[in-house]
Design a protein around this motif. Sequence first.
Motif, PDB file in Angstrom:
ATOM      1  N   GLU A  90       0.834  -1.208   0.000  1.00  0.00           N
ATOM      2  CA  GLU A  90       0.000   0.000   0.000  1.00  0.00           C
ATOM      3  C   GLU A  90       0.867   1.256   0.000  1.00  0.00           C
ATOM      4  N   GLY A 138      -6.821   3.631   1.031  1.00  0.00           N
ATOM      5  CA  GLY A 138      -6.289   2.275   1.070  1.00  0.00           C
ATOM      6  C   GLY A 138      -6.926   1.505   2.208  1.00  0.00           C
ATOM      7  N   GLU A 139      -7.076   0.204   2.027  1.00  0.00           N
ATOM      8  CA  GLU A 139      -7.692  -0.600   3.087  1.00  0.00           C
ATOM      9  C   GLU A 139      -6.945  -0.442   4.402  1.00  0.00           C
ATOM     10  N   ILE A 191      -9.036   4.161  -4.841  1.00  0.00           N
ATOM     11  CA  ILE A 191      -9.339   3.247  -3.734  1.00  0.00           C
ATOM     12  C   ILE A 191      -8.615   1.930  -3.998  1.00  0.00           C
ATOM     13  N   VAL A 192      -7.855   1.468  -2.998  1.00  0.00           N
ATOM     14  CA  VAL A 192      -6.915   0.369  -3.225  1.00  0.00           C
ATOM     15  C   VAL A 192      -7.043  -0.708  -2.156  1.00  0.00           C
ATOM     16  N   ASP A 193      -7.017  -1.944  -2.608  1.00  0.00           N
ATOM     17  CA  ASP A 193      -6.815  -3.093  -1.728  1.00  0.00           C
ATOM     18  C   ASP A 193      -5.458  -3.684  -2.100  1.00  0.00           C
ATOM     19  N   ASP A 233      -5.947  -8.330  -1.827  1.00  0.00           N
ATOM     20  CA  ASP A 233      -7.269  -8.889  -1.595  1.00  0.00           C
ATOM     21  C   ASP A 233      -7.100 -10.403  -1.498  1.00  0.00           C
ATOM     22  N   MET A 238      -7.681  -1.943  -7.583  1.00  0.00           N
ATOM     23  CA  MET A 238      -7.726  -0.477  -7.573  1.00  0.00           C
ATOM     24  C   MET A 238      -8.966  -0.015  -8.321  1.00  0.00           C
ATOM     25  N   SER A 239      -9.623   1.000  -7.794  1.00  0.00           N
ATOM     26  CA  SER A 239     -10.711   1.657  -8.510  1.00  0.00           C
ATOM     27  C   SER A 239     -10.472   3.151  -8.487  1.00  0.00           C
ATOM     28  N   TRP A 259     -12.963  -1.061  -1.418  1.00  0.00           N
ATOM     29  CA  TRP A 259     -11.774  -1.656  -2.047  1.00  0.00           C
ATOM     30  C   TRP A 259     -12.027  -3.082  -2.503  1.00  0.00           C
ATOM     31  N   ASP A 260     -13.058  -3.727  -1.944  1.00  0.00           N
ATOM     32  CA  ASP A 260     -13.377  -5.100  -2.337  1.00  0.00           C
ATOM     33  C   ASP A 260     -14.270  -5.178  -3.573  1.00  0.00           C
TER      34      ASP A 260
END
Length: 273
Positions: free
Chosen positions: A51, A69-70, A91-93, A96, A112-113, A221-222
Amino acid sequence: MDTLDIAALANLLQEAAVQEILPRFRNLGEDDVRIKTEAIDLVTEADEAAERVIRAGIERLLPEALFIGEEAVAADPALLGKIKDADLAVIVDPIDGTFNFAAGLTLFGVMMSVVKAGETVAGLIYDPIGNDWAIAEKGSGAWLCKADGEQEQMNVVPAPELSQMIGIANTGFFDLETRRKILANLADVRLFTSYRCAAHEYRILAQGHLHFAMYNKLMPWDHLAGTLLMQEAGAYAARFDGTPYLPHHTDGGLLIAPDKDAWQELREKVFTV
């Protein structure tokens, strides 16, 4: 921001995986894994290090963006509330499927979104083991992008009758009585499972190997990247009450099916919460 450099974002996810995730895969020490909220909710040194790499990259590529970030939200839950009003957010995981990663299973990914003015406009899901990306930009379709540059469009398959449907059903976040009801109803489909990794669940759905997915807990993030991927692959997605799933939503459930008719049948006959 008029255009996104999707290639640069994809390369950033790969960079984080090469530097921080893959060297730690099946190589974690006892002190490298910690419990966050419960025994099945883990964080590792790889999550946090990846991250940091991704965040630094976003600060270079999209300096005006709010970074969510998560692991940053785990430290500061108030960050979640800023998504709704942000002009631009990433927005990042970082990993996952952390439980799988910590167990040495290859079912994990980097997600990522990109959200612009409350709408998801891009989603990327990188598989470090396969070294490929599932990528969607709003209005441009869903694509499997390989390291050699080859691209393959992803499309859902038509829904069969209910008794032949197979899919993902994540029932772990319902209350006990609701879970029992849904699990009983799931006897009406052919097969259901959970990979404990939304990254791979969305990818296999978008490639047409499954017919539906249901989630109750909605952390952005999911699900933002995967929901856009599914919609661009032709699927119908909505919360349990039929309303659209938006970036700031964290509850209300999510059901995805190949089309609206299949969605309604699954909602009425199986996921009657």
